[in-house]
Write an enzyme that holds these catalytic residues in place. Sequence first.
Site, mmCIF file in Angstrom:
data_model
loop_
_atom_site.group_PDB
_atom_site.id
_atom_site.type_symbol
_atom_site.label_atom_id
_atom_site.label_comp_id
_atom_site.label_asym_id
_atom_site.label_seq_id
_atom_site.Cartn_x
_atom_site.Cartn_y
_atom_site.Cartn_z
ATOM 1 N N GLU A 44 44.459 52.406 22.398
ATOM 2 C CA GLU A 44 45.375 51.453 21.767
ATOM 3 C C GLU A 44 45.808 51.928 20.379
ATOM 4 O O GLU A 44 46.956 51.753 19.992
ATOM 5 C CB GLU A 44 44.742 50.060 21.691
ATOM 6 C CG GLU A 44 44.663 49.344 23.029
ATOM 7 C CD GLU A 44 46.033 49.108 23.676
ATOM 8 O OE1 GLU A 44 47.050 49.083 22.954
ATOM 9 O OE2 GLU A 44 46.085 48.974 24.905
ATOM 10 N N TYR A 89 52.175 59.294 12.037
ATOM 11 C CA TYR A 89 51.575 58.098 11.419
ATOM 12 C C TYR A 89 50.108 58.357 11.087
ATOM 13 O O TYR A 89 49.200 57.773 11.666
ATOM 14 C CB TYR A 89 51.721 56.881 12.333
ATOM 15 C CG TYR A 89 53.154 56.542 12.626
ATOM 16 C CD1 TYR A 89 53.886 55.739 11.758
ATOM 17 C CD2 TYR A 89 53.785 57.047 13.749
ATOM 18 C CE1 TYR A 89 55.210 55.446 12.007
ATOM 19 C CE2 TYR A 89 55.119 56.764 14.003
ATOM 20 C CZ TYR A 89 55.823 55.962 13.131
ATOM 21 O OH TYR A 89 57.120 55.683 13.385
ATOM 22 N N TYR A 127 48.044 42.876 17.181
ATOM 23 C CA TYR A 127 48.293 43.389 18.532
ATOM 24 C C TYR A 127 47.066 44.114 19.080
ATOM 25 O O TYR A 127 46.592 43.825 20.184
ATOM 26 C CB TYR A 127 49.510 44.347 18.553
ATOM 27 C CG TYR A 127 49.513 45.128 19.837
ATOM 28 C CD1 TYR A 127 49.928 44.527 21.016
ATOM 29 C CD2 TYR A 127 48.997 46.418 19.895
ATOM 30 C CE1 TYR A 127 49.851 45.197 22.223
ATOM 31 C CE2 TYR A 127 48.907 47.102 21.086
ATOM 32 C CZ TYR A 127 49.342 46.492 22.251
ATOM 33 O OH TYR A 127 49.248 47.145 23.435
ATOM 34 N N ASP A 145 53.374 43.291 22.626
ATOM 35 C CA ASP A 145 53.977 44.514 22.082
ATOM 36 C C ASP A 145 55.472 44.488 22.419
ATOM 37 O O ASP A 145 55.993 43.458 22.886
ATOM 38 C CB ASP A 145 53.283 45.764 22.637
ATOM 39 C CG ASP A 145 53.521 45.955 24.128
ATOM 40 O OD1 ASP A 145 54.109 45.043 24.773
ATOM 41 O OD2 ASP A 145 53.140 47.015 24.658
ATOM 42 N N CYS A 213 63.277 34.599 36.949
ATOM 43 C CA CYS A 213 63.795 35.190 35.707
ATOM 44 C C CYS A 213 65.156 34.598 35.312
ATOM 45 O O CYS A 213 66.146 34.716 36.051
ATOM 46 C CB CYS A 213 63.921 36.701 35.863
ATOM 47 S SG CYS A 213 64.549 37.486 34.366
HETATM 48 S S1 SF4 Z 1 64.019 40.126 36.923
HETATM 49 FE FE1 SF4 Z 1 64.829 41.835 35.777
HETATM 50 S S2 SF4 Z 1 65.096 41.091 33.690
HETATM 51 FE FE2 SF4 Z 1 63.808 39.624 34.750
HETATM 52 S S3 SF4 Z 1 61.716 40.248 34.244
HETATM 53 FE FE3 SF4 Z 1 62.247 41.232 36.172
HETATM 54 S S4 SF4 Z 1 63.117 43.247 35.624
HETATM 55 FE FE4 SF4 Z 1 63.053 41.975 33.776
#
Ligand code: SF4
Length: 350
Positions: A44, A89, A127, A145, A213
Amino acid sequence: MRDALCRDLLDWYDVHARQLPWRVPPAARRAGVRPDPYRVWLSEVMLQQTTVPAVKGYFRRFTETWPTVEALAAAEDGAVMEAWAGLGYYARARNLLKCARAVVAEHGGRFPETAEGLRELPGIGPYTSAAIAAIAYDAPATVVDGNVERVMARLHDVHTPLPAAKGELTALAAALTPEARPGDYAQAVMDLGATICTPRRPACGICPWRTPCAARAAGTAPELPAKAPKAVKPVRLGHAYVARRADGAWLLERRPDKGLLGGMLGWPGSDWSAAPAPAPPLAADWRTVGEARHTFTHFHLRLAVEVAELPEGAVPARGSFVPVADFRPAALPTVMRKVFDIARSALLPD
Ligand code: SF4
């Protein structure tokens, strides 16, 4: 809603998890194999600001040379800085050592198991502490992230630009973090962002979250997450002096511990500023042979590369000569290696 989303993502992860040298795959994890917190932490820290392909070789070399946190804590500073050269870094490498030594001295060689405890250690921010707690100890910590921000912005069709959207995206990620298998879940969201929900062309057709989505439904996925316009990076100038003594030794200088490339070996040089004054480490017949360009987080750097051949008895005001047998260009930070590549073709033509 949360349960269905987590189930769909974990089902996908069980089949498509990336194979990574520091990862315990989901099947092994179900069989009771626990990740080594040292390897999780090391990966990480290396992955901060760096990509998985760039980290793999470094991770292998580090774990071969220093297989435990105790071994790393006992390592010489210079050896660790050299092994880190090229990853960039460099404050991360210094904190890596401080952290290993703190774990050994203050925690008996065991990493704390909570995100709060981990955050007390050097170089571990919100994170990284959440990632180690989730991945190494299966704590239900929310890991956010850049990949996770992108996936959350798309899943919920959030159009607030980053960085202002960070709080909102973190809250959305937290609301989804499950009690069961939080370590696998954290890695699954990262894998989704790295392999399917990628920045430019998300592969929505094969995504386990394609049905819920919101950005996919709205057709806005490729433009998310929205980002505030970037500030233009300033350009700084400098001189780098590459001198080779008649016996083949190179004149190098260790940079001060504080500041950019702190503690790393490099070529003597001037300030890096808008109008740096030349600062050769000794009087010699310096020739400018090219310009090395490198981009740091906050500025572009252009270094005039100057070279000189020195007689055996040359005495520099700064730096020291490294015999040719001990000189390893790979141990230099990237910008210094770029300088060397330019200088070498002038000093050692084929
Ligand atoms: S449907 Fe497409 S935009 Fe939505 S989380 Fe999955 S890959 Fe990402």
